[in-house]
Design a protein around this motif. Structure first.
Motif, PDB file in Angstrom:
ATOM      1  N   ALA A  53     -15.139  13.713   2.326  1.00 47.55           N
ATOM      2  CA  ALA A  53     -15.227  13.529   0.995  1.00 47.55           C
ATOM      3  C   ALA A  53     -13.943  12.305   0.394  1.00 47.55           C
ATOM      4  CB  ALA A  53     -15.047  14.725  -0.200  1.00 47.55           C
ATOM      5  N   PRO A  54     -13.571  11.348   0.550  1.00 52.86           N
ATOM      6  CA  PRO A  54     -12.801  10.634   0.176  1.00 52.86           C
ATOM      7  C   PRO A  54     -12.206  10.686  -1.438  1.00 52.86           C
ATOM      8  CG  PRO A  54     -14.834   9.690  -0.464  1.00 52.86           C
ATOM      9  CD  PRO A  54     -15.311  10.796   0.295  1.00 52.86           C
ATOM     10  N   PRO A  55     -10.366  11.380  -1.230  1.00 47.83           N
ATOM     11  CA  PRO A  55      -9.898  11.746  -2.088  1.00 47.83           C
ATOM     12  C   PRO A  55      -9.997  10.643  -3.970  1.00 47.83           C
ATOM     13  CG  PRO A  55      -8.534  10.430  -0.616  1.00 47.83           C
ATOM     14  CD  PRO A  55     -10.234  10.844  -0.543  1.00 47.83           C
ATOM     15  N   LYS A  56      -9.492  11.645  -4.968  1.00 46.11           N
ATOM     16  CA  LYS A  56      -9.371  11.182  -6.015  1.00 46.11           C
ATOM     17  C   LYS A  56      -8.970   9.477  -5.902  1.00 46.11           C
ATOM     18  CE  LYS A  56      -9.129  12.513 -10.408  1.00 46.11           C
ATOM     19  NZ  LYS A  56      -9.491  13.199 -11.528  1.00 46.11           N
ATOM     20  N   LEU A  57      -9.017   8.477  -6.579  1.00 45.28           N
ATOM     21  CA  LEU A  57      -8.315   7.964  -6.952  1.00 45.28           C
ATOM     22  C   LEU A  57      -7.728   6.981  -5.102  1.00 45.28           C
ATOM     23  CD1 LEU A  57      -4.587   8.209  -8.364  1.00 45.28           C
ATOM     24  CD2 LEU A  57      -6.818   7.875  -9.664  1.00 45.28           C
ATOM     25  N   SER A  58      -8.606   7.348  -4.438  1.00 39.10           N
ATOM     26  CA  SER A  58      -8.670   6.420  -3.140  1.00 39.10           C
ATOM     27  C   SER A  58      -9.864   5.145  -3.194  1.00 39.10           C
ATOM     28  CB  SER A  58      -8.887   7.356  -1.863  1.00 39.10           C
ATOM     29  OG  SER A  58      -9.646   7.849  -2.141  1.00 39.10           O
TER      30      SER A  58
ATOM     31  N   SER B 162       0.727  -1.265   0.287  1.00 43.07           N
ATOM     32  CA  SER B 162      -0.339  -0.190   0.099  1.00 43.07           C
ATOM     33  C   SER B 162       0.688   1.831  -0.058  1.00 43.07           C
ATOM     34  CB  SER B 162      -1.162  -0.145   1.088  1.00 43.07           C
ATOM     35  OG  SER B 162       0.049  -0.025   2.484  1.00 43.07           O
ATOM     36  N   ALA B 163       2.345   0.964  -0.363  1.00 40.54           N
ATOM     37  CA  ALA B 163       2.936   2.313  -0.261  1.00 40.54           C
ATOM     38  C   ALA B 163       2.935   2.953  -1.117  1.00 40.54           C
ATOM     39  CB  ALA B 163       4.530   2.101  -0.119  1.00 40.54           C
ATOM     40  N   PRO B 164       2.728   4.534  -0.769  1.00 46.99           N
ATOM     41  CA  PRO B 164       2.357   5.678  -2.705  1.00 46.99           C
ATOM     42  C   PRO B 164       4.082   5.037  -3.573  1.00 46.99           C
ATOM     43  CG  PRO B 164       1.722   6.674   0.015  1.00 46.99           C
ATOM     44  CD  PRO B 164       2.832   5.300   0.003  1.00 46.99           C
ATOM     45  N   VAL B 165       3.217   5.091  -4.183  1.00 46.90           N
ATOM     46  CA  VAL B 165       4.267   4.539  -5.701  1.00 46.90           C
ATOM     47  C   VAL B 165       4.175   6.160  -6.591  1.00 46.90           C
ATOM     48  CG1 VAL B 165       4.380   3.576  -7.480  1.00 46.90           C
ATOM     49  CG2 VAL B 165       2.805   3.024  -5.611  1.00 46.90           C
ATOM     50  N   PRO B 166       5.449   6.758  -6.711  1.00 45.63           N
ATOM     51  CA  PRO B 166       5.554   7.445  -7.901  1.00 45.63           C
ATOM     52  C   PRO B 166       4.759   7.362  -9.173  1.00 45.63           C
ATOM     53  CG  PRO B 166       7.939   6.714  -6.818  1.00 45.63           C
ATOM     54  CD  PRO B 166       6.178   5.493  -6.298  1.00 45.63           C
TER      55      PRO B 166
ATOM     56  N   LYS C 144       4.272  17.116  -9.844  1.00 41.58           N
ATOM     57  CA  LYS C 144       2.793  16.415  -9.947  1.00 41.58           C
ATOM     58  C   LYS C 144       3.001  15.700  -8.500  1.00 41.58           C
ATOM     59  CE  LYS C 144       0.539  16.217 -13.995  1.00 41.58           C
ATOM     60  NZ  LYS C 144      -0.978  15.848 -14.937  1.00 41.58           N
ATOM     61  N   PRO C 145       1.897  15.452  -7.671  1.00 44.56           N
ATOM     62  CA  PRO C 145       2.247  14.545  -6.505  1.00 44.56           C
ATOM     63  C   PRO C 145       1.713  13.095  -7.155  1.00 44.56           C
ATOM     64  CG  PRO C 145       0.658  16.062  -6.035  1.00 44.56           C
ATOM     65  CD  PRO C 145       1.218  16.413  -7.220  1.00 44.56           C
ATOM     66  N   ALA C 146       2.694  12.351  -6.155  1.00 46.95           N
ATOM     67  CA  ALA C 146       2.537  10.666  -6.605  1.00 46.95           C
ATOM     68  C   ALA C 146       0.456  10.289  -5.846  1.00 46.95           C
ATOM     69  CB  ALA C 146       3.428  10.120  -5.807  1.00 46.95           C
ATOM     70  N   PRO C 147       0.245   9.911  -6.495  1.00 46.78           N
ATOM     71  CA  PRO C 147      -1.267   9.184  -6.138  1.00 46.78           C
ATOM     72  C   PRO C 147      -0.884   8.295  -5.242  1.00 46.78           C
ATOM     73  CG  PRO C 147      -0.468   8.154  -8.385  1.00 46.78           C
ATOM     74  CD  PRO C 147       0.407   9.260  -7.702  1.00 46.78           C
ATOM     75  N   ASN C 148      -1.546   8.901  -4.093  1.00 50.73           N
ATOM     76  CA  ASN C 148      -1.801   8.198  -2.731  1.00 50.73           C
ATOM     77  C   ASN C 148      -2.835   7.344  -2.734  1.00 50.73           C
ATOM     78  OD1 ASN C 148      -1.694   7.998   0.228  1.00 50.73           O
ATOM     79  ND2 ASN C 148      -2.712   9.156   0.640  1.00 50.73           N
ATOM     80  N   MET C 149      -2.356   6.100  -3.262  1.00 46.31           N
ATOM     81  CA  MET C 149      -3.569   4.831  -4.038  1.00 46.31           C
ATOM     82  C   MET C 149      -2.661   3.796  -3.179  1.00 46.31           C
ATOM     83  SD  MET C 149      -3.136   4.766  -7.888  1.00 46.31           S
ATOM     84  CE  MET C 149      -3.383   3.724  -8.020  1.00 46.31           C
ATOM     85  N   GLU C 150      -3.951   2.761  -2.673  1.00 48.27           N
ATOM     86  CA  GLU C 150      -3.191   1.658  -3.088  1.00 48.27           C
ATOM     87  C   GLU C 150      -3.053  -0.058  -4.095  1.00 48.27           C
ATOM     88  OE1 GLU C 150      -4.838  -0.773   1.032  1.00 48.27           O
ATOM     89  OE2 GLU C 150      -6.566   0.279  -0.076  1.00 48.27           O
TER      90      GLU C 150
END
Length: 599
Positions: free
Chosen positions: A439-444, A298-302, A309-315
């Motif tokens: 509200a949950p963030p996009k890509l979560s 689950s670590a964020p992937v660049p 652009k920030p890395a997407p904080n997604m599983e």
């Protein structure tokens, strides 16, 4: 034979079409016997080409029909798919259609397969999850059905172009020569990367498709990371890539009067949704390229591309609800250990009696031991508060609920708008109440729960639940008596996926959430929660038009404002919630009773 067709595909208006019959019965009405025989003769893959119809009462050609398939996903017309992505689907379709040739050699099956191998138009050849499937089969435009020569022409334009070997067999069955097919309707090979899809000859009217709401239930007629992780990442990349290729161009909201504003909204939605899917694709590709094994996935992937652009904080691979652990909260009493357990204990089936012995169903969820949230439209036509029932496994039965607050009635031509109702029980229930988060963030990662009609309609527990309610009503039981009874209640349907977009829409700029989890009629009023178990939205709309379906929830932001304005209490949790990094915690076992001391 039991089938696995549990996923709703679409509903079709059959106006202008007639059912092709065999033995005096519509071909579609013979699905069970036909599909069992077909599987025995031609194999399971060939049999699964045919979506399962849910026929209306009365004449099967007089009303909308709902179609179901074994795979979950949005059906996409094969001819509308990009040529590169279409080729493997068209090749699979050709193989499965040609496997049906064996059915023509079976004396009992031949006339029935001849009836079933009719579709209203080429638009009824669709793909779901990368596999072909036929909807609206066994139906033809009215002006074609009685003319064998025109039927052969129509077959050549629709299914025959994918399986030319079947055309002579169909011609023989219809008693006409295959040369009678019009030259312009000659069979065309499946489109490849170098051949554009063939346009359908406009002579035959297309089947008019409309998004239809299932008919109300008639209450008085109810029937009793290691090495194995790499293939998963690769598969996820392929799935996201397919989503990018097949992303619908428009998500049509009904009653959106200002066309210019609607066009601008749709352009904004499409850009944002494309960005969401592209970000997922980049993250998955990066993970596949680096090949780094992590203890948790689950670590964020660049992101690849623009480093600013920030890395997407997604599983990378969202956990299923029974594997997604809820974070422990210091100082708070123990709660459900997983997302699945939380939703089972907080979500309820809503059953409402309406005028004319009708009933409607939906979903709700607890925000306190006595109060629940659902959609206004689920309960607004109730006879009165004595005819709104909720039930769940956690309640171990049914309870009466009354409406204590609701949003204003729906306005026409303003687009999406708040659609909430607060229900209240006479006495507290032993359930889990959901906290309201941001509200949950996009890509979560997100999860939904509900009672979609296409699943629970035939559920034996649901039938027993309604039988119990009927008996309770006939006895005139009070709420206390109702609560003391034990009802069979259907299990809640759980889904997991991602947030594709968070945006505002409509005249009132209503905050909504677009996600990728299948929503159907009956999900209305059900919760969308984040990976920490907090409410992020309320599923409200099953939005469909001629081409696409949308999975939409009203944002928790709108619900929080509604409750705050009415001074209705709720528990908020605005702490941060990153991708989960823990495995599911087992529920604390009950310690065994101590052994008696020896005397």
């Amino acid at each position: 034979m039991a089938r696995e067709n549990r996923f709703f595909l679409l509903s079709s208006d059959l106006t202008g079409c007639v059912a092709v019959t065999h033995g005096g019965r519509a071909a579609a009405a013979q699905y069970g016997d036909f599909i069992a025989r077909l599987e025995a003769v031609c194999g399971r893959d060939a049999a699964e080409l045919f979506a399962e119809p849910m026929l209306p009462r009365g004449s099967p050609g007089s009303a909308a029909i709902s179609w179901y398939g074994p795979l979950e996903g949005r059906p996409v017309e094969i001819d509308s798919i990009d040529a590169v992505a279409r080729k493997p689907v068209a090749d699979m379709l050709s193989r499965r259609l040609e496997a049906l040739a064996s059915a023509f050699a079976d004396a009992q099956l031949e006339p029935l397969i001849l009836a079933c191998l009719n579709v209203a138009s080429s638009r009824d050849v669709v793909a779901v999850g990368g596999e072909p499937i036929l909807v609206n089969w066994g139906y033809l435009p009215q002006d074609i059905a009685d003319d064998p020569a025109r039927r052969l022409e129509h077959f050549s334009r629709t299914l025959g172009r994918f399986a030319p070997k079947l055309i002579p067999l169909a011609a023989a069955g219809l008693g006409v020569s295959s040369s009678e097919a019009a030259p312009e309707a000659a069979p065309q090979p499946p489109a490849t990367a170098s051949t554009a899809p063939q346009a359908e000859t406009p002579a035959a009217p297309l089947l008019a498709r409309k998004a239809t709401t299932p008919a109300p239930i008639e209450f008085n007629q109810l029937e009793t990371a290691p090495a194995g992780r790499a293939p998963l990442v690769a598969a996820a990349i392929a799935a996201v890539l397919l989503l990018v290729l097949l992303l619908p161009g428009v998500l049509a909201y009904p009653h959106f009067g200002d066309q210019a504003a609607r066009d601008e909204f749709e352009a904004q939605r499409l850009r944002a949704s494309n960005e969401s899917l592209e970000a997922q694709l980049k993250a998955l590709r990066k993970a596949d390229e680096t090949g780094v094994c992590r203890a948790d996935n689950s670590a964020p992937v660049p992101e690849m591309g623009d480093p600013s652009k920030p890395a997407p904080n997604m599983e990378l691979l969202p956990k299923p609800p029974d594997k997604a652990a809820l974070p422990a909260k210091p100082g708070e009493p123990a709660q459900a250990a997983t997302i699945a357990q939380l939703l089972e204990k907080s979500v309820v089936y809503v059953f409402v009696l309406e005028k004319g012995d009708k009933a409607s169903t939906g979903t709700g969820f607890f925000i306190s031991p006595t109060q629940l949230i659902t959609n206004r439209h689920v309960v607004e036509d109730a006879l009165d508060d004595q005819f709104i029932f909720i039930g769940s496994k956690a309640l171990n039965g049914a309870r009466l609920a009354r409406v204590v607050a609701k949003t204003p009635p729906r306005q026409e031509d303003v687009g999406p708008q708040s659609d909430f109702a607060v229900l209240e029980l006479a006495k507290p229930a032993d359930v889990e109440a959901l906290k309201l988060g941001p509200a949950p963030p996009k890509l979560s990662t997100a999860y939904i729960a509900g009672y979609p009609g296409f699943l629970v309609h035939a559920d034996s527990d649901r039938i027993k639940f309604i039988e119990g309610l009927k008996e309770a009503l006939q006895r005139g039981e009070t709420d206390e008596q109702l609560a003391a009874r034990r009802f069979n209640v259907p299990s809640v349907d759980l889904r997991y996926g991602r947030i594709n977009n968070v945006m505002s829409s409509g005249l009132h700029e209503t905050p909504i959430i677009v996600h990728d989890m299948q929503v159907a009629h009956g999900n209305s009023g059900g919760p969308l929660i984040d990976g920490c178990g907090r409410l992020g939205g309320v599923n409200t709309a099953f939005l469909a038009d001629e081409h696409q379906v949308g999975n939409v929830a009203l944002s928790v932001v709108a619900l929080r404002k509604f409750l705050t304005d009415l001074h209705i209490s709720f528990t908020a949790d605005d702490t941060s919630c990153g991708p989960t990094t823990t495995e599911a915690r087992p529920e604390t076992p009950t310690p065994p009773a101590p052994s008696p001391s020896p005397k």
